[in-house]
Design an enzyme around this catalytic site. Structure first.
Site, PDB file in Angstrom:
ATOM      1  N   CYS A 111      51.108 140.346 158.323  1.00 28.31           N
ATOM      2  CA  CYS A 111      51.086 140.969 156.997  1.00 28.31           C
ATOM      3  C   CYS A 111      49.702 141.522 156.675  1.00 28.31           C
ATOM      4  O   CYS A 111      49.562 142.600 156.090  1.00 28.31           O
ATOM      5  CB  CYS A 111      51.524 139.977 155.933  1.00 28.31           C
ATOM      6  SG  CYS A 111      50.464 138.504 155.795  1.00 28.31           S
ATOM      7  N   HIS A 123      50.614 135.391 151.722  1.00 28.79           N
ATOM      8  CA  HIS A 123      51.163 136.653 152.218  1.00 28.79           C
ATOM      9  C   HIS A 123      50.348 137.822 151.677  1.00 28.79           C
ATOM     10  O   HIS A 123      49.964 137.832 150.505  1.00 28.79           O
ATOM     11  CB  HIS A 123      52.618 136.770 151.765  1.00 28.79           C
ATOM     12  CG  HIS A 123      53.357 137.936 152.326  1.00 28.79           C
ATOM     13  ND1 HIS A 123      53.335 138.275 153.659  1.00 28.79           N
ATOM     14  CD2 HIS A 123      54.159 138.862 151.723  1.00 28.79           C
ATOM     15  CE1 HIS A 123      54.099 139.342 153.857  1.00 28.79           C
ATOM     16  NE2 HIS A 123      54.597 139.723 152.698  1.00 28.79           N
ATOM     17  N   ASN A 177      55.647 145.903 150.451  1.00 30.54           N
ATOM     18  CA  ASN A 177      55.749 144.785 151.381  1.00 30.54           C
ATOM     19  C   ASN A 177      55.893 145.319 152.806  1.00 30.54           C
ATOM     20  O   ASN A 177      56.031 146.530 153.023  1.00 30.54           O
ATOM     21  CB  ASN A 177      56.945 143.899 150.995  1.00 30.54           C
ATOM     22  CG  ASN A 177      56.841 142.496 151.556  1.00 30.54           C
ATOM     23  OD1 ASN A 177      55.914 142.169 152.287  1.00 30.54           O
ATOM     24  ND2 ASN A 177      57.804 141.648 151.230  1.00 30.54           N
TER      25      ASN A 177
END
Length: 329
Positions: free
Chosen positions: A139, A276, A296
């Site tokens: 991520c 994240h 995302n």
């Protein structure tokens, strides 16, 4: 009495046939998301997780229809995973133990003048298509690449996808698919003299040997700045004045795993335990609820085509200002 029994019959019949109804939905879901399992035992265990998630989604959406929540959930490609598995396999923020703030890297907002009440860098052409990191804790690489892409567009007028795989393979101070941190990625690009384009160095979703090619260099970096912790006004200024910003959040809840639309706010989202990395690409207000627009890296099947609206000015919801940063170009 007979009328009452007659009315009950359809309900009883319905209650006795949920498995048959879920069989159809399960097969459709597997086909839609191209799911295959190694054994019948594995499929049954995944099916049970999927059913539990489906029930939680339905219960939440009923409450949302009654005004309890400002957002809705939907089944997606993560439906056969527990929230613990999602955090383990599909996040990847790894904070350096020696991390400390410096006056040299601290972002000092320019408070003079107004900033827009809303801004969306997708509409300005600063944002590349949504990607899917897969089951690799990368991520941080996608967030970093996204922030660099925004600055590249701002400086050159050209939007070009940069290579998260270049960062996964070559940032030795991070851990590839084992996790990493955004400012460490910005430092690598600065010290390395550049980062390759996505076309030149495509994503494979696993750790490989560093294959950086200077002739395919697509962007440089002169350093980075970090937003003051807990300061949403400073983050808003940075988004408005600088562009897309790398941030970290808590993505450990099932409510985030199955977010679909609306302004996401879950009081259980832990602002003190971020795990994240995502990219803030704007902010605004929807139905009276102020929000950040986040990109995302779980594919377009997640959220609203890969994006979410996260509550803004709600006591640093999900820890969004804890580790916000951007590259200088």
């Amino acid at each position: 009495m007979w009328v009452f029994k007659f009315l009950l019959l359809p309900m009883v019949s319905f209650a006795l046939s949920p498995e048959e109804m879920l069989d159809t939905q399960w097969e459709l879901w597997k086909k839609t998301h191209q799911k295959q399992y190694n054994s019948k035992v594995d499929e049954i265990s995944r099916r049970l997780i999927w059913e539990k998630n489906l029930k939680q989604i339905s219960a939440h959406n009923l409450e949302a229809s009654l005004g309890v929540h400002t957002y809705e959930l939907a089944m997606n490609h993560l439906g056969d995973m527990t929230s613990e598995e999602v955090v383990q396999k599909m996040t990847g923020l790894r904070i350096p133990p020696s991390r400390s703030y410096s006056n040299d890297t601290l972002y000092t907002p320019e408070w003079e003048g107004r900033v827009p009440d809303s801004i969306d860098y997708r509409k300005k052409g600063y944002v590349t298509p949504v990607k899917n990191q897969g089951q690799c804790g990368s991520c941080w690489a996608f967030s970093s690449a996204g922030a660099l892409e925004g600055q590249l567009k701002k400086k050159t007028g050209k939007l070009l996808a940069l290579s998260p795989q270049n960062l996964v393979d070559c940032v030795t101070e991070n851990y590839g698919c084992g996790g990493g941190y955004m400012t460490t990625a910005f430092q690598y690009v600065q010290q390395n003299g550049g980062i390759d384009s996505e076309d030149a160095y495509p994503y494979v979703g696993q750790d490989e040997s560093c294959m950086y090619n200077a002739t395919a260099k697509a962007a440089k970096c002169r350093g980075y700045r970090e937003i003051p912790v807990g300061n949403e006004k400073a983050l808003k200024r940075a988004v408005a004045r600088v562009g897309p910003i790398s941030v970290s959040i808590d993505a450990s809840l099932a409510s985030f795993q199955f977010y679909s639309r609306g302004v996401y706010y879950d009081e259980n989202c832990d602002r003190d335990n971020v795990n994240h990395a995502v990219l803030v690409v704007g902010y605004g207000t929807q139905k009276g609820s102020k929000h950040w627009i986040i990109k995302n890296s779980w594919g377009e099947s997640w959220g609203n085509k890969g994006y979410a609206l996260l509550a803004r000015n709600k006591n640093n919801a999900c820890g969004i200002t804890n580790m916000a940063s951007f590259p200088k170009m």
